[in-house]
Design a protein around this motif. Structure first.
Motif, short mmCIF file in Angstrom:
data_model
loop_
_atom_site.label_atom_id
_atom_site.label_comp_id
_atom_site.label_asym_id
_atom_site.label_seq_id
_atom_site.Cartn_x
_atom_site.Cartn_y
_atom_site.Cartn_z
N GLU A 27 0.82 -1.19 0.00
CA GLU A 27 0.00 0.00 0.00
C GLU A 27 0.87 1.25 0.00
O GLU A 27 2.03 1.22 0.36
N ILE A 28 0.23 2.34 -0.41
CA ILE A 28 0.86 3.65 -0.33
C ILE A 28 0.22 4.36 0.86
O ILE A 28 -1.01 4.47 0.94
N ARG A 29 1.08 4.81 1.78
CA ARG A 29 0.58 5.46 2.99
C ARG A 29 1.60 6.50 3.43
O ARG A 29 2.79 6.20 3.52
N ASP A 30 1.14 7.70 3.72
CA ASP A 30 2.01 8.76 4.23
C ASP A 30 3.25 8.97 3.36
O ASP A 30 4.37 9.04 3.86
N ASN A 31 3.06 9.03 2.05
CA ASN A 31 4.16 9.28 1.11
C ASN A 31 5.20 8.14 1.10
O ASN A 31 6.36 8.36 0.79
N MET A 32 4.73 6.93 1.48
CA MET A 32 5.61 5.76 1.49
C MET A 32 4.94 4.59 0.79
O MET A 32 3.71 4.49 0.78
N ILE A 33 5.76 3.74 0.21
CA ILE A 33 5.30 2.45 -0.28
C ILE A 33 5.72 1.43 0.77
O ILE A 33 6.91 1.30 1.08
N ILE A 34 4.75 0.72 1.33
CA ILE A 34 5.02 -0.32 2.32
C ILE A 34 4.51 -1.61 1.70
O ILE A 34 3.31 -1.76 1.46
N ALA A 35 5.43 -2.52 1.39
CA ALA A 35 5.04 -3.70 0.60
C ALA A 35 5.79 -4.95 1.02
O ALA A 35 6.87 -4.88 1.61
N GLU A 36 5.20 -6.07 0.67
CA GLU A 36 5.86 -7.37 0.81
C GLU A 36 6.56 -7.65 -0.52
O GLU A 36 5.95 -7.59 -1.58
N TYR A 37 7.84 -7.93 -0.44
CA TYR A 37 8.67 -8.19 -1.62
C TYR A 37 8.92 -9.69 -1.69
O TYR A 37 9.52 -10.27 -0.79
N THR A 38 8.41 -10.32 -2.73
CA THR A 38 8.63 -11.75 -2.98
C THR A 38 9.63 -11.84 -4.11
O THR A 38 9.36 -11.36 -5.21
N PHE A 39 10.78 -12.45 -3.83
CA PHE A 39 11.87 -12.40 -4.81
C PHE A 39 12.59 -13.74 -4.93
O PHE A 39 12.49 -14.60 -4.06
N MET A 40 13.32 -13.85 -6.01
CA MET A 40 14.12 -15.03 -6.30
C MET A 40 15.59 -14.62 -6.25
O MET A 40 15.99 -13.64 -6.88
N SER A 41 16.37 -15.39 -5.50
CA SER A 41 17.80 -15.16 -5.44
C SER A 41 18.48 -16.52 -5.30
O SER A 41 18.12 -17.30 -4.41
N GLU A 42 19.42 -16.81 -6.15
CA GLU A 42 20.14 -18.09 -6.18
C GLU A 42 19.18 -19.27 -6.23
O GLU A 42 19.39 -20.30 -5.60
N GLY A 43 18.09 -19.12 -6.96
CA GLY A 43 17.14 -20.20 -7.14
C GLY A 43 16.21 -20.43 -5.97
O GLY A 43 15.44 -21.38 -5.96
N VAL A 44 16.26 -19.57 -4.96
CA VAL A 44 15.41 -19.70 -3.77
C VAL A 44 14.45 -18.53 -3.71
O VAL A 44 14.85 -17.37 -3.87
N THR A 45 13.16 -18.82 -3.46
CA THR A 45 12.16 -17.78 -3.31
C THR A 45 12.10 -17.36 -1.85
O THR A 45 12.02 -18.20 -0.96
N SER A 46 12.15 -16.04 -1.63
CA SER A 46 12.10 -15.49 -0.27
C SER A 46 11.14 -14.32 -0.24
O SER A 46 10.73 -13.80 -1.28
N LYS A 47 10.82 -13.88 0.99
CA LYS A 47 9.97 -12.70 1.18
C LYS A 47 10.58 -11.82 2.25
O LYS A 47 11.21 -12.31 3.19
N ARG A 48 10.34 -10.52 2.10
CA ARG A 48 10.70 -9.56 3.14
C ARG A 48 9.90 -8.29 2.90
O ARG A 48 9.39 -8.05 1.80
N GLN A 49 9.79 -7.49 3.93
CA GLN A 49 9.10 -6.22 3.79
C GLN A 49 10.07 -5.17 3.24
O GLN A 49 11.25 -5.15 3.60
N VAL A 50 9.57 -4.32 2.34
CA VAL A 50 10.33 -3.18 1.86
C VAL A 50 9.51 -1.92 2.11
O VAL A 50 8.28 -1.95 2.06
N VAL A 51 10.23 -0.83 2.39
CA VAL A 51 9.58 0.46 2.59
C VAL A 51 10.36 1.48 1.78
O VAL A 51 11.58 1.60 1.93
N PHE A 52 9.66 2.19 0.90
CA PHE A 52 10.26 3.26 0.11
C PHE A 52 9.56 4.56 0.47
O PHE A 52 8.32 4.60 0.55
#
Length: 154
Positions: A86-111
């Motif tokens: 979501e976009i809240r208070d001039n920020m993007i707060i999101a769950e990042y689902t990504f692939m690195s070295e063949g492994v799928t992981s998740k983490r929160q990102v805030v921009f």
């Protein structure tokens, strides 16, 4: 003369009932077509350093945001994935689902949208339900130089 007026008004009514042409610029601008809406609400941002690149593509629908996020840091594994949040208070707060070295992981990102561009916030993280999240979003550090600025979408 009266038959002529009746014919004139009947013709006028028929012509006015046709409405605007299909695919007119007005129809396209107000179309609910998903592809058209995605084009209107899609933005791309990039940080391009000497040897590092970060690229963010966002699709905004109200306060919801989805998109893609790719990190390519020199001599580190490339991370490529999707965001959903979501976009809240001039920020993007999101769950990042990504692939690195063949492994799928998740983490929160805030921009945060700063005067330099979108900057990712860094801070202390904790694991909640197996996903690393920020402990305190209000105290993140945005002092680094990696600002993502608008670029044309491919």
């Amino acid at each position: 003369m009266k038959p002529f007026l009746n014919l004139f008004f009947a013709s006028l009514i028929l012509v006015s009932c046709n409405g605007p042409k299909k695919n007119s610029p007005i129809d396209v601008a107000f179309s609910s077509d998903a592809e058209h809406l995605e084009e209107l609400n899609t933005e791309c941002f990039q940080y391009l350093g000497a040897k590092d690149t970060v690229r963010l593509t966002t699709h905004v629908d109200g306060t919801n945001v989805t998109g893609s996020l790719d990190y390519s840091f020199f001599e580190k594994d490339k991370n490529s994935g999707t965001i959903e949040g979501e976009i809240r208070d001039n920020m993007i707060i999101a769950e990042y689902t990504f692939m690195s070295e063949g492994v799928t992981s998740k983490r929160q990102v805030v921009f945060k949208n700063t005067e330099d561009g979108w900057k990712e916030g860094y801070g202390e993280m904790k694991t909640v339900d197996g996903i690393p999240v920020q402990v305190n979003i209000d105290s993140l550090d945005y002092s680094h130089q990696m600002a993502l600025t608008p670029v044309p979408c491919d």
